[in-house]
Design a protein around this motif. Structure first.
Motif, PDB file in Angstrom:
ATOM      1  N   MET A  48       0.959  -1.299  -0.406  1.00  0.00           N
ATOM      2  CA  MET A  48       0.078   0.377  -0.012  1.00  0.00           C
ATOM      3  C   MET A  48       1.014   1.747   0.091  1.00  0.00           C
ATOM      4  O   MET A  48       0.569   1.835  -1.176  1.00  0.00           O
ATOM      5  CB  MET A  48      -0.777  -0.010   1.286  1.00  0.00           C
ATOM      6  N   ILE A  49       1.812   1.301   0.677  1.00  0.00           N
ATOM      7  CA  ILE A  49       2.807   2.428   0.944  1.00  0.00           C
ATOM      8  C   ILE A  49       3.226   2.600   0.190  1.00  0.00           C
ATOM      9  O   ILE A  49       4.050   3.588  -0.495  1.00  0.00           O
ATOM     10  CB  ILE A  49       3.701   1.789   2.191  1.00  0.00           C
ATOM     11  N   PRO A  54       4.815   8.917  -3.387  1.00  0.00           N
ATOM     12  CA  PRO A  54       5.967  10.079  -4.784  1.00  0.00           C
ATOM     13  C   PRO A  54       7.334   9.167  -4.716  1.00  0.00           C
ATOM     14  O   PRO A  54       8.189   8.887  -3.693  1.00  0.00           O
ATOM     15  CB  PRO A  54       5.532  11.138  -3.769  1.00  0.00           C
ATOM     16  N   GLU A  55       7.646   9.331  -5.679  1.00  0.00           N
ATOM     17  CA  GLU A  55       8.561   8.787  -6.744  1.00  0.00           C
ATOM     18  C   GLU A  55      10.159   9.348  -5.857  1.00  0.00           C
ATOM     19  O   GLU A  55      10.781   8.379  -5.347  1.00  0.00           O
ATOM     20  CB  GLU A  55       8.720   8.631  -8.233  1.00  0.00           C
ATOM     21  N   ALA A  56       9.570  10.578  -5.467  1.00  0.00           N
ATOM     22  CA  ALA A  56      10.914  10.920  -5.004  1.00  0.00           C
ATOM     23  C   ALA A  56      11.323  10.534  -3.943  1.00  0.00           C
ATOM     24  O   ALA A  56      12.596  11.066  -3.438  1.00  0.00           O
ATOM     25  CB  ALA A  56      10.712  12.816  -5.076  1.00  0.00           C
ATOM     26  N   MET A  57      10.115   9.707  -3.325  1.00  0.00           N
ATOM     27  CA  MET A  57      10.272   9.497  -1.772  1.00  0.00           C
ATOM     28  C   MET A  57      11.264   8.045  -1.379  1.00  0.00           C
ATOM     29  O   MET A  57      11.423   8.086  -0.651  1.00  0.00           O
ATOM     30  CB  MET A  57       9.036  10.531  -0.542  1.00  0.00           C
ATOM     31  N   ARG A  58      10.659   7.283  -2.018  1.00  0.00           N
ATOM     32  CA  ARG A  58      11.661   6.078  -2.435  1.00  0.00           C
ATOM     33  C   ARG A  58      12.664   5.802  -2.000  1.00  0.00           C
ATOM     34  O   ARG A  58      12.861   4.532  -1.342  1.00  0.00           O
ATOM     35  CB  ARG A  58      10.463   6.104  -3.749  1.00  0.00           C
ATOM     36  N   ALA A  59      13.369   6.230  -2.361  1.00  0.00           N
ATOM     37  CA  ALA A  59      14.966   6.551  -2.049  1.00  0.00           C
ATOM     38  C   ALA A  59      15.357   6.248  -0.522  1.00  0.00           C
ATOM     39  O   ALA A  59      15.637   5.414   0.253  1.00  0.00           O
ATOM     40  CB  ALA A  59      16.071   7.495  -2.812  1.00  0.00           C
ATOM     41  N   ASN A  60      14.294   6.918  -0.214  1.00  0.00           N
ATOM     42  CA  ASN A  60      13.838   7.668   1.387  1.00  0.00           C
ATOM     43  C   ASN A  60      13.540   6.568   2.009  1.00  0.00           C
ATOM     44  O   ASN A  60      14.716   6.066   3.043  1.00  0.00           O
ATOM     45  CB  ASN A  60      13.144   8.862   1.850  1.00  0.00           C
ATOM     46  N   ILE A  61      12.741   5.188   2.026  1.00  0.00           N
ATOM     47  CA  ILE A  61      11.980   4.046   2.015  1.00  0.00           C
ATOM     48  C   ILE A  61      13.396   3.254   2.073  1.00  0.00           C
ATOM     49  O   ILE A  61      13.477   2.569   2.887  1.00  0.00           O
ATOM     50  CB  ILE A  61      11.120   3.602   1.885  1.00  0.00           C
ATOM     51  N   GLU A  62      13.794   2.755   0.874  1.00  0.00           N
ATOM     52  CA  GLU A  62      14.645   1.447   0.636  1.00  0.00           C
ATOM     53  C   GLU A  62      16.083   2.590   1.445  1.00  0.00           C
ATOM     54  O   GLU A  62      17.108   1.227   1.783  1.00  0.00           O
ATOM     55  CB  GLU A  62      15.192   2.323  -0.489  1.00  0.00           C
ATOM     56  N   ASP A  68       6.869  10.537   5.512  1.00  0.00           N
ATOM     57  CA  ASP A  68       5.691  11.521   5.662  1.00  0.00           C
ATOM     58  C   ASP A  68       4.879  12.421   4.414  1.00  0.00           C
ATOM     59  O   ASP A  68       5.971  13.058   4.105  1.00  0.00           O
ATOM     60  CB  ASP A  68       5.874  12.003   6.658  1.00  0.00           C
ATOM     61  N   PHE A  69       3.950  12.177   4.048  1.00  0.00           N
ATOM     62  CA  PHE A  69       3.272  12.314   3.010  1.00  0.00           C
ATOM     63  C   PHE A  69       1.939  12.591   3.214  1.00  0.00           C
ATOM     64  O   PHE A  69       0.904  11.469   3.310  1.00  0.00           O
ATOM     65  CB  PHE A  69       4.071  11.787   1.518  1.00  0.00           C
ATOM     66  N   CYS A  70       0.602  12.945   2.191  1.00  0.00           N
ATOM     67  CA  CYS A  70      -0.328  13.083   2.308  1.00  0.00           C
ATOM     68  C   CYS A  70      -1.129  12.834   0.459  1.00  0.00           C
ATOM     69  O   CYS A  70      -0.493  12.680  -0.238  1.00  0.00           O
ATOM     70  CB  CYS A  70      -1.313  14.674   2.217  1.00  0.00           C
TER      71      CYS A  70
END
Length: 75
Positions: A48-49, A54-62, A68-70
């Motif tokens: 789900m997440i 957003p594509e730009a935040m995927r690196a943060n997760i990796e 934190d996004f809406c």
């Protein structure tokens, strides 16, 4: 269960926030308190997440960071 399903449930319950993490059941915030929802199937929250992130935040997760996004939805 989809993220949109959770958002619909959250709205129906009059909550202000929906919290979805990989290691806990989703939670709804109402009047400043968090209320847990039923647990998701293994891997369901991550999908789900990832699908909504957003594509730009995927690196943060990796990199093991939080995101934190809406999400804006139709009313």
């Amino acid at each position: 269960m989809t993220l949109e399903d959770l958002i619909i449930i959250a709205r129906a319950q009059g909550t202000s926030d929906l919290h979805v993490t990989h290691d806990q059941p989703p939670s709804f915030r109402k009047l400043g308190q968090l209320f847990p929802f039923e647990p998701l199937a293994p891997g369901e929250a991550e999908k789900m997440i990832w699908d909504a992130l957003p594509e730009a935040m995927r690196a943060n997760i990796e990199n093991g960071d939080d995101a934190d996004f809406c999400i804006h939805t139709r009313d």
